[in-house]
Design a protein around this motif. Structure first.
Motif, PDB file in Angstrom:
ATOM      1  N   THR A 154       2.504  -2.869  -1.527  1.00  0.00           N
ATOM      2  CA  THR A 154       2.328  -2.034  -0.336  1.00  0.00           C
ATOM      3  C   THR A 154       2.059  -2.894   0.900  1.00  0.00           C
ATOM      4  N   GLU A 155       2.100  -2.223   2.039  1.00  0.00           N
ATOM      5  CA  GLU A 155       1.829  -2.924   3.303  1.00  0.00           C
ATOM      6  C   GLU A 155       0.418  -3.520   3.307  1.00  0.00           C
ATOM      7  N   ALA A 156      -0.549  -2.755   2.780  1.00  0.00           N
ATOM      8  CA  ALA A 156      -1.935  -3.269   2.762  1.00  0.00           C
ATOM      9  C   ALA A 156      -2.040  -4.462   1.816  1.00  0.00           C
ATOM     10  N   GLU A 157      -1.392  -4.364   0.666  1.00  0.00           N
ATOM     11  CA  GLU A 157      -1.445  -5.483  -0.293  1.00  0.00           C
ATOM     12  C   GLU A 157      -0.833  -6.753   0.309  1.00  0.00           C
ATOM     13  N   ILE A 158       0.256  -6.588   1.058  1.00  0.00           N
ATOM     14  CA  ILE A 158       0.898  -7.754   1.699  1.00  0.00           C
ATOM     15  C   ILE A 158      -0.067  -8.396   2.695  1.00  0.00           C
ATOM     16  N   GLU A 210      -2.912   3.784   4.956  1.00  0.00           N
ATOM     17  CA  GLU A 210      -2.480   2.569   4.249  1.00  0.00           C
ATOM     18  C   GLU A 210      -3.663   1.768   3.708  1.00  0.00           C
ATOM     19  N   THR A 211      -4.768   1.805   4.439  1.00  0.00           N
ATOM     20  CA  THR A 211      -5.912   0.970   4.025  1.00  0.00           C
ATOM     21  C   THR A 211      -6.833   1.690   3.040  1.00  0.00           C
ATOM     22  N   SER A 212      -6.582   2.967   2.809  1.00  0.00           N
ATOM     23  CA  SER A 212      -7.481   3.783   2.004  1.00  0.00           C
ATOM     24  C   SER A 212      -7.836   3.101   0.671  1.00  0.00           C
ATOM     25  N   GLY A 213      -9.130   2.953   0.426  1.00  0.00           N
ATOM     26  CA  GLY A 213      -9.606   2.321  -0.806  1.00  0.00           C
ATOM     27  C   GLY A 213      -9.719   0.804  -0.694  1.00  0.00           C
ATOM     28  N   LEU A 214      -9.130   0.223   0.360  1.00  0.00           N
ATOM     29  CA  LEU A 214      -9.134  -1.241   0.498  1.00  0.00           C
ATOM     30  C   LEU A 214      -9.912  -1.687   1.735  1.00  0.00           C
ATOM     31  N   GLU A 215     -10.638  -0.733   2.352  1.00  0.00           N
ATOM     32  CA  GLU A 215     -11.296  -1.020   3.627  1.00  0.00           C
ATOM     33  C   GLU A 215     -12.231  -2.220   3.537  1.00  0.00           C
ATOM     34  N   SER A 216     -13.059  -2.289   2.487  1.00  0.00           N
ATOM     35  CA  SER A 216     -14.054  -3.362   2.458  1.00  0.00           C
ATOM     36  C   SER A 216     -13.378  -4.708   2.203  1.00  0.00           C
ATOM     37  N   LYS A 217     -12.357  -4.699   1.383  1.00  0.00           N
ATOM     38  CA  LYS A 217     -11.589  -5.926   1.121  1.00  0.00           C
ATOM     39  C   LYS A 217     -11.017  -6.474   2.444  1.00  0.00           C
ATOM     40  N   ILE A 218     -10.419  -5.571   3.205  1.00  0.00           N
ATOM     41  CA  ILE A 218      -9.789  -5.972   4.469  1.00  0.00           C
ATOM     42  C   ILE A 218     -10.856  -6.441   5.460  1.00  0.00           C
ATOM     43  N   GLU A 219     -11.963  -5.688   5.529  1.00  0.00           N
ATOM     44  CA  GLU A 219     -13.055  -6.081   6.436  1.00  0.00           C
ATOM     45  C   GLU A 219     -13.532  -7.495   6.148  1.00  0.00           C
ATOM     46  N   GLY A 220     -13.640  -7.808   4.867  1.00  0.00           N
ATOM     47  CA  GLY A 220     -14.132  -9.121   4.453  1.00  0.00           C
ATOM     48  C   GLY A 220     -13.191 -10.258   4.835  1.00  0.00           C
ATOM     49  N   LEU A 221     -11.955  -9.948   5.082  1.00  0.00           N
ATOM     50  CA  LEU A 221     -10.974 -10.995   5.407  1.00  0.00           C
ATOM     51  C   LEU A 221     -10.718 -11.120   6.907  1.00  0.00           C
ATOM     52  N   ARG A 222     -11.093 -10.086   7.664  1.00  0.00           N
ATOM     53  CA  ARG A 222     -10.769 -10.103   9.096  1.00  0.00           C
ATOM     54  C   ARG A 222     -11.632 -11.116   9.853  1.00  0.00           C
ATOM     55  N   GLY A 225       8.393  -0.381   0.995  1.00  0.00           N
ATOM     56  CA  GLY A 225       9.273   0.389   1.883  1.00  0.00           C
ATOM     57  C   GLY A 225      10.682  -0.179   1.980  1.00  0.00           C
ATOM     58  N   ALA A 226      10.955  -1.230   1.251  1.00  0.00           N
ATOM     59  CA  ALA A 226      12.289  -1.864   1.295  1.00  0.00           C
ATOM     60  C   ALA A 226      12.590  -2.392  -0.102  1.00  0.00           C
ATOM     61  N   ASN A 227      12.631  -1.457  -1.064  1.00  0.00           N
ATOM     62  CA  ASN A 227      12.608  -1.863  -2.483  1.00  0.00           C
ATOM     63  C   ASN A 227      13.830  -1.409  -3.291  1.00  0.00           C
ATOM     64  N   PRO A 228      15.050  -1.557  -2.757  1.00  0.00           N
ATOM     65  CA  PRO A 228      16.198  -1.038  -3.507  1.00  0.00           C
ATOM     66  C   PRO A 228      16.374  -1.682  -4.885  1.00  0.00           C
ATOM     67  N   ALA A 263       6.384 -11.721   4.852  1.00  0.00           N
ATOM     68  CA  ALA A 263       7.377 -11.627   3.767  1.00  0.00           C
ATOM     69  C   ALA A 263       7.086 -12.614   2.644  1.00  0.00           C
ATOM     70  N   SER A 264       6.478 -13.744   2.986  1.00  0.00           N
ATOM     71  CA  SER A 264       6.151 -14.749   1.960  1.00  0.00           C
ATOM     72  C   SER A 264       4.965 -14.294   1.115  1.00  0.00           C
ATOM     73  N   ALA A 265       4.047 -13.562   1.769  1.00  0.00           N
ATOM     74  CA  ALA A 265       2.801 -13.165   1.087  1.00  0.00           C
ATOM     75  C   ALA A 265       3.050 -12.126   0.000  1.00  0.00           C
ATOM     76  N   VAL A 266       4.213 -11.511  -0.032  1.00  0.00           N
ATOM     77  CA  VAL A 266       4.484 -10.554  -1.124  1.00  0.00           C
ATOM     78  C   VAL A 266       4.376 -11.250  -2.471  1.00  0.00           C
ATOM     79  N   THR A 267       4.599 -12.572  -2.482  1.00  0.00           N
ATOM     80  CA  THR A 267       4.571 -13.289  -3.766  1.00  0.00           C
ATOM     81  C   THR A 267       3.169 -13.259  -4.377  1.00  0.00           C
ATOM     82  N   LEU A 268       2.152 -13.541  -3.540  1.00  0.00           N
ATOM     83  CA  LEU A 268       0.783 -13.508  -4.068  1.00  0.00           C
ATOM     84  C   LEU A 268       0.388 -12.066  -4.410  1.00  0.00           C
TER      85      LEU A 268
END
Ligand code: F0G
Length: 450
Positions: free
Chosen positions: A345-349, A417-429, A291-294, A366-371
């Motif tokens: 994306t926001e979810a990837e960050i 935003e989380t669509s398709g990544l729900e289980s990944k996110i659940e596993g990290l929460r 969302g901030a990718n000029p 902002a740092s996590a965009v690197t990984l």
């Protein structure tokens, strides 16, 4: 090597001026572009006159055990490569730099890259990489007799500026976008005594306004358009090279906001190569929030030859910037080193941030965009398993605790935003749970988390 002489060279038209002749907004009077600090003495030191690389490396390492206050700074330890002051006695330091380089054991396994490291710039005195640039530019402000300094900021620059101004005995003015910076950072500006103005504008609007203000009042501008900032911010490149015994890593991955940091690190590696301290440059890649990718758009549409500002939106508020000042410098770094520029994306960050956290390495979104960017590059085959990769983590996790808590509570992202990544996110929460104050209840909670 003590060529205590520098000048400013316009990045656009090549015009050269003395340091003290720069306009208050640090724009070239001829073409309007930004300046870079240049050391003319170095050009005369070719061939046998080159500085003795071995002696410099030895000196910088020795300084780590020195009793001299200036030597405790990871910036001024390398002062032969930033002779920007008339007297190093004017340096304003909080013992910045000398930040840790961590091996990322879990992420390297998951990505199949054995040599994956994080250079944690969040371990600086005010919790971000801005301290390395601020010690340099604040020292210049002090030496030149300014009483007031100012910056527009998404938070970290203002925290660093306020702290270093307080150390220097100068007053500071901060312009920030109202409601769009993390509390940790706002609290720092207050704590260090800045005059903090929250404006109904975004970062780009704050910087535009400040550019007008410094033309009307004797206030020294400390945004990264100030070329002395980048002189300090180039020094982590020296630390990284030193940590790898002067064999540079293959690839450095940096978040991109106003694009000062990627420009500075590129300058640091370029200068080391020119001076014979290292044999080659690493690839330097820049990652932005989608969302901030000029800059990403600029590469996609015209290979970085022009940049259209965007209206920026991302929860990684540090890099919520639509019109980056140093984009031309960053384009050169990416092109010269064969790096890439991509967005996440926001979810990837948020996933990448939680993964780093689970390795014991908290950082700002902002740092996590690197990984997140590295994962994308691996998936696209742009990074080989044998490469040595360094992620530059720019800010401390406590800067934006709200973001982390929202992620773990499950309130950060929306379903789209989380669509398709729900289980990944659940596993990290790892949300905090309310438990009765009995051993049985706590032990039951342990079982539940297994
Ligand atoms: N990471 C963090 C934590 C930041 O605070 C910033 C920029 C960046 C990355 C991007 O670096 O602008 O050099 O490309 N923060 C600025 C500020 C803009 O005001 O604190 P960049």
């Amino acid at each position: 090597m003590n060529d205590n002489l520098h000048q400013l060279r316009c990045f656009g038209c090549g015009a050269r001026i003395a340091g003290a002749e720069a306009q208050p907004d640090f724009r070239c009077a001829v073409c309007g572009d930004l300046f870079e600090v240049e050391y003319p003495g170095w050009n005369q030191r070719r061939g046998p006159d080159r500085p003795n690389a071995g002696a410099l490396k030895w000196l910088w390492r020795e300084r780590r055990c020195s009793a001299e206050a200036l030597d405790h700074s990871g910036v001024w330890r390398f002062r032969e490569l930033l002779p920007i002051l008339d007297s190093f006695g004017n340096a304003v330091t909080l013992r910045e730099g000398n930040t840790p380089l961590y091996h990322l054991t879990r992420a390297s396994k998951a990505l199949g890259i054995d040599q994956l490291f994080a250079k944690h710039q969040g371990m600086n005195p005010t919790g971000s990489f801005k301290d390395t640039g601020m010690t340099a530019a604040m020292s210049v402000a002090k030496e030149r007799g300014f009483e007031w300094v100012a910056c527009a900021s998404t938070g970290n620059t203002s925290a660093a500026m306020a702290a270093y101004a307080a150390r220097a005995g100068l007053r500071s003015l901060v312009l920030i976008p109202e409601g769009k910076i993390a509390w940790g950072k706002l609290s720092q500006a207050m704590d260090y005594g800045a005059v903090t103005c929250q404006l109904k504008a975004d970062f780009d609007g704050c910087l535009r306004l400040l550019t007008q203000i410094v033309k009307e009042a004797p206030i020294y501008l400390l945004n990264s358009v100030n070329p002395y900032r980048l002189e300090g911010q180039k020094t982590p490149a020296f630390e990284i090279a030193e940590a790898f015994d002067w064999n540079v890593p293959d690839h450095l991955i940096v978040p991109g906001g106003n694009l000062g940091n990627s420009s500075a690190l590129g300058k640091g590696f370029r200068e080391m190569k020119e001076l014979g301290l290292i044999a080659r440059m690493p690839r330097i890649s820049v990652i932005q929030a989608a969302g901030a990718n000029p800059l990403v758009r600029s590469f996609a549409t015209n290979h970085g030859s022009s940049l259209e500002p965007v209206e920026a939106h991302t929860r990684a508020t540090a890099i919520r910037i639509g019109n980056p000042a140093s984009w031309r410098k960053a384009v050169r770094v990416i092109q010269d080193t064969g790096g890439l520029c991509l967005d996440v994306t926001e979810a990837e960050i948020s996933i990448a941030k939680a993964e780093l956290g689970s390795e014991g390495l908290g950082c700002e979104p902002a740092s996590a965009v690197t990984l997140a960017g590295l994962k994308k590059m691996r998936a696209n085959g742009d990074v080989a398993p044998g490469e040595t990769v360094v992620l530059v983590l720019t800010g401390h996790t406590l800067k934006d605790a709200d973001y982390t808590i929202d992620f773990h509570r499950g309130t950060l992202l929306n379903p789209e935003e989380t669509s398709g990544l729900e289980s990944k996110i659940e596993g990290l929460r790892r949300n905090a749970v309310s438990v009765e104050a009995t051993p049985e209840a706590v032990l039951a909670a342990l079982k539940g988390s297994a």
